[in-house]
Design an enzyme around this catalytic site. Structure first.
Site, PDB file in Angstrom:
ATOM      1  N   LYS A 193      52.040  44.994  34.106  1.00 50.41           N
ATOM      2  CA  LYS A 193      51.788  46.148  34.970  1.00 50.41           C
ATOM      3  C   LYS A 193      52.288  47.395  34.256  1.00 50.41           C
ATOM      4  O   LYS A 193      53.388  47.386  33.699  1.00 50.41           O
ATOM      5  CB  LYS A 193      52.531  45.973  36.290  1.00 50.41           C
ATOM      6  CG  LYS A 193      52.748  47.270  37.077  1.00 50.41           C
ATOM      7  CD  LYS A 193      53.289  47.003  38.455  1.00 50.41           C
ATOM      8  CE  LYS A 193      53.711  48.294  39.139  1.00 50.41           C
ATOM      9  NZ  LYS A 193      53.979  48.122  40.568  1.00 50.41           N
ATOM     10  N   LYS A 195      53.354  51.315  35.023  1.00 46.40           N
ATOM     11  CA  LYS A 195      53.599  52.377  36.001  1.00 46.40           C
ATOM     12  C   LYS A 195      52.952  53.648  35.487  1.00 46.40           C
ATOM     13  O   LYS A 195      53.329  54.175  34.442  1.00 46.40           O
ATOM     14  CB  LYS A 195      55.111  52.570  36.158  1.00 46.40           C
ATOM     15  CG  LYS A 195      55.563  53.741  36.972  1.00 46.40           C
ATOM     16  CD  LYS A 195      55.087  53.725  38.399  1.00 46.40           C
ATOM     17  CE  LYS A 195      55.514  52.499  39.156  1.00 46.40           C
ATOM     18  NZ  LYS A 195      55.026  52.408  40.534  1.00 46.40           N
ATOM     19  N   ASP A 223      49.463  51.281  38.098  1.00 47.09           N
ATOM     20  CA  ASP A 223      49.958  51.794  39.385  1.00 47.09           C
ATOM     21  C   ASP A 223      50.293  53.281  39.277  1.00 47.09           C
ATOM     22  O   ASP A 223      51.421  53.647  38.941  1.00 47.09           O
ATOM     23  CB  ASP A 223      51.216  51.007  39.782  1.00 47.09           C
ATOM     24  CG  ASP A 223      51.855  51.534  41.065  1.00 47.09           C
ATOM     25  OD1 ASP A 223      51.225  52.352  41.761  1.00 47.09           O
ATOM     26  OD2 ASP A 223      52.984  51.100  41.375  1.00 47.09           O
ATOM     27  N   ASN A 225      50.868  55.281  41.578  1.00 47.06           N
ATOM     28  CA  ASN A 225      51.684  55.705  42.730  1.00 47.06           C
ATOM     29  C   ASN A 225      51.073  56.893  43.473  1.00 47.06           C
ATOM     30  O   ASN A 225      51.758  57.890  43.764  1.00 47.06           O
ATOM     31  CB  ASN A 225      53.107  56.059  42.293  1.00 47.06           C
ATOM     32  CG  ASN A 225      54.066  54.885  42.435  1.00 47.06           C
ATOM     33  OD1 ASN A 225      54.797  54.588  41.497  1.00 47.06           O
ATOM     34  ND2 ASN A 225      54.069  54.188  43.554  1.00 47.06           N
ATOM     35  N   GLU A 248      46.371  49.484  41.590  1.00 53.40           N
ATOM     36  CA  GLU A 248      47.454  49.637  42.579  1.00 53.40           C
ATOM     37  C   GLU A 248      47.662  51.097  42.970  1.00 53.40           C
ATOM     38  O   GLU A 248      47.994  51.926  42.120  1.00 53.40           O
ATOM     39  CB  GLU A 248      48.742  49.045  41.980  1.00 53.40           C
ATOM     40  CG  GLU A 248      49.931  49.106  42.930  1.00 53.40           C
ATOM     41  CD  GLU A 248      51.164  48.405  42.350  1.00 53.40           C
ATOM     42  OE1 GLU A 248      51.020  47.520  41.469  1.00 53.40           O
ATOM     43  OE2 GLU A 248      52.270  48.764  42.778  1.00 53.40           O
ATOM     44  N   ASN A 271      51.668  49.054  47.756  1.00 51.78           N
ATOM     45  CA  ASN A 271      52.977  48.972  48.390  1.00 51.78           C
ATOM     46  C   ASN A 271      53.274  50.321  49.035  1.00 51.78           C
ATOM     47  O   ASN A 271      54.407  50.623  49.373  1.00 51.78           O
ATOM     48  CB  ASN A 271      54.086  48.628  47.383  1.00 51.78           C
ATOM     49  CG  ASN A 271      54.224  49.652  46.279  1.00 51.78           C
ATOM     50  OD1 ASN A 271      53.537  49.564  45.261  1.00 51.78           O
ATOM     51  ND2 ASN A 271      55.090  50.650  46.461  1.00 51.78           N
ATOM     52  N   ASP A 295      57.780  43.511  50.148  1.00 49.33           N
ATOM     53  CA  ASP A 295      59.133  43.745  49.642  1.00 49.33           C
ATOM     54  C   ASP A 295      60.078  43.400  50.780  1.00 49.33           C
ATOM     55  O   ASP A 295      60.138  44.132  51.780  1.00 49.33           O
ATOM     56  CB  ASP A 295      59.279  45.210  49.219  1.00 49.33           C
ATOM     57  CG  ASP A 295      60.631  45.507  48.599  1.00 49.33           C
ATOM     58  OD1 ASP A 295      61.617  44.857  48.980  1.00 49.33           O
ATOM     59  OD2 ASP A 295      60.704  46.410  47.735  1.00 49.33           O
ATOM     60  N   HIS A 322      56.467  43.798  45.454  1.00 48.28           N
ATOM     61  CA  HIS A 322      56.853  45.100  44.916  1.00 48.28           C
ATOM     62  C   HIS A 322      58.335  45.081  44.523  1.00 48.28           C
ATOM     63  O   HIS A 322      59.087  44.254  45.015  1.00 48.28           O
ATOM     64  CB  HIS A 322      56.590  46.134  46.016  1.00 48.28           C
ATOM     65  CG  HIS A 322      57.346  47.400  45.882  1.00 48.28           C
ATOM     66  ND1 HIS A 322      58.528  47.638  46.546  1.00 48.28           N
ATOM     67  CD2 HIS A 322      57.090  48.504  45.162  1.00 48.28           C
ATOM     68  CE1 HIS A 322      58.961  48.843  46.235  1.00 48.28           C
ATOM     69  NE2 HIS A 322      58.102  49.394  45.398  1.00 48.28           N
ATOM     70  N   ASN A 324      61.891  47.677  43.177  1.00 52.51           N
ATOM     71  CA  ASN A 324      62.609  48.876  42.723  1.00 52.51           C
ATOM     72  C   ASN A 324      63.708  48.406  41.778  1.00 52.51           C
ATOM     73  O   ASN A 324      63.896  47.203  41.629  1.00 52.51           O
ATOM     74  CB  ASN A 324      63.255  49.583  43.911  1.00 52.51           C
ATOM     75  CG  ASN A 324      62.273  50.486  44.650  1.00 52.51           C
ATOM     76  OD1 ASN A 324      62.221  50.488  45.866  1.00 52.51           O
ATOM     77  ND2 ASN A 324      61.493  51.258  43.932  1.00 52.51           N
TER      78      ASN A 324
END
Ligand code: GKR
Ligand code: MG
Length: 424
Positions: A193, A195, A223, A225, A248, A271, A295, A322, A324
């Site tokens: 993945k 980010k 992803d 975001n 994502e 997410n 999550d 998901h 962090n």
């Protein structure tokens, strides 16, 4: 009798651990990431453990909630949840970190219930001599697969006292491929993945294509975001069609994701737009999302995650997890529940490779071929290293970070950075 045992004490220890200069849609990670380690003590001298968010608002809520579990048996999960839901509420006007819906105060009750649930399940497991996965119905897999979670990054933090990490700079397609190679050679991950939402979409697409060329057949995800507009997300989808296993959270909002779904055959994952059971009720039928990234920390716990998994099965949605910045207690909780979910359709996300420090006895959790072995020992299967806990708490006391603030950190590098979203 196990039911005569009661919870007599709650101990919350905030910790800070070193984190890399990782870039995302909101800005950049600070040199320290925060977590809270929660311990529940019982009348027969046991300790159950859990790991959750360590920002100041969460610490306040945990302090408020401590009394709610005292006197309960570790088996009283339903009463604990009812008490938490009745007593813990969102905070009006709270400043929330948009990128991580888990930080929102609307999730306070779910976050607290989840924190207590994991520690209570750890105690139940210790009392019965069973791993948590057995309390969740038993394992359907012996190992849980995780993905290589890549980040664009600088070689060093802008504040100089912090030694550079071992990953170097990760900005160009070549550097991103090198980061993936290193992560895969260290841990054996079988999906990747990236980010995104950091640079111009053309650059991020070039990075994905470079990963596709370097790792043929390895499933890839991107992803951004929600930092791409709907138009950008539609245009980018065409160039990512043959590259991604899922797309994502490229654009903001459920309506945006639903419109995007009409323009691409790529499965959309989130997410961000479905983060509660109530969102699920409203969102599942829109066709916006095909993969849910759960999550347990903010959905409400391991048993809620199992409920969510059943709902995904019923609605024919894929399911993964998901993450962090977190340490090994969270990784083990994720691993137990993922091992008890038959329809885990994709390797889970984890930030774990980015963390060098640990609070659990025996040090870092190992990955074998990109997966974590599901414990067979009682409870969570891990215990606290109290010396390390004290050291990480001392780091918390000294580091000065009390809330995650990727935006202000980014302004140290680029004073003009607005953090406006979607940016592209
Ligand atoms: O740690 O920078 C980060 C991530 O961007 C995190 O905040 C997100 O919540 O990893 C997460 C995601 O998948 O959206
Ligand atoms: Mg995400």
């Amino acid at each position: 009798m196990p039911r005569d045992v009661t919870l007599t004490r709650v101990r919350v220890t905030p910790i800070a651990f070193r984190d890399g200069p990782l870039l995302n849609a909101a800005g950049i990670h600070e040199p320290w990431a925060l977590r809270a380690i929660v311990e529940l003590e019982t009348s027969d001298g046991r300790v159950g453990i859990s790991e959750t968010y360590g920002d100041e608002p969460m610490l306040r809520v945990l302090a408020e909630a401590q009394g709610l579990v005292l006197g309960l048996s570790p088996f009283d999960l339903n009463t604990m949840e009812e008490r938490v839901r009745a007593a813990i509420h969102p905070v009006a006007g709270a400043v929330e970190f948009e990128l991580a819906p888990g930080s929102h105060s609307a999730k306070n009750a779910a976050k607290v219930a989840s924190t207590f649930e994991v520690a209570m399940l750890d105690l139940q497991g210790q009392m019965l001599g069973a791993p948590i996965v057995d309390l969740l119905g038993g394992r359907v897999r012996d190992t849980v697969p995780y993905s290589a979670y890549l980040f664009f990054k600088h070689a060093e933090h802008i504040e100089r006292p912090y030694a550079p990490d071992a990953w170097g700079e990760g900005l160009s397609p070549e550097q991103v491929v090198a980061q993936a190679r290193r992560m895969i050679s260290l841990y054996g991950f079988r999906s990747i993945k990236l980010k995104g939402g950091v640079f111009e979409p053309a650059h991020e697409i070039a990075c994905m294509r470079a990963l596709h060329a370097a790792f043929p057949g390895v499933p890839l995800r991107l992803d951004p975001n929600a930092n791409w507009s709907l138009a950008t997300s539609i245009a980018a989808a065409e160039q990512l069609d043959d590259v991604l296993e899922y797309y994502e959270d490229p654009c903001p909002g459920l309506a945006g994701m639903a419109e995007l779904a009409r323009h691409t055959k790529l499965p959309l994952a989130t997410n961000m737009v479905i983060t509660t059971l109530d969102d699920f009720r409203k969102g599942a039928d829109t066709g916006a999302v095909k993969v849910l990234l759960s999550d347990h920390h903010y959905w409400g716990g391991l048993r809620v995650t199992q409920t969510l998994a059943r709902m995904c099965r019923l609605w024919d949605l894929g399911l993964s997890m998901h993450s962090n910045s977190h340490l090994g207690i969270s990784l083990m909780a994720m691993t137990h529940v993922a091992a008890a979910v038959p329809n885990l359709t994709y390797a889970c996300d984890t930030h774990y490779p980015w963390q060098e420090e640990e609070v659990i006895a025996g040090g870092r959790v190992p990955f074998e071929d990109g997966a974590v072995r599901v414990p067979t020992t009682p409870g969570l299967g891990v215990t606290l290293d109290r010396e390390r806990l004290a050291e990480l708490h001392e780091q918390y006391r000294r580091c000065g970070v009390r809330n995650r603030d990727d935006l202000s950190q980014m302004r140290k590098y680029d004073p003009g950075f607005t953090g406006r979203q979607p940016r592209f």
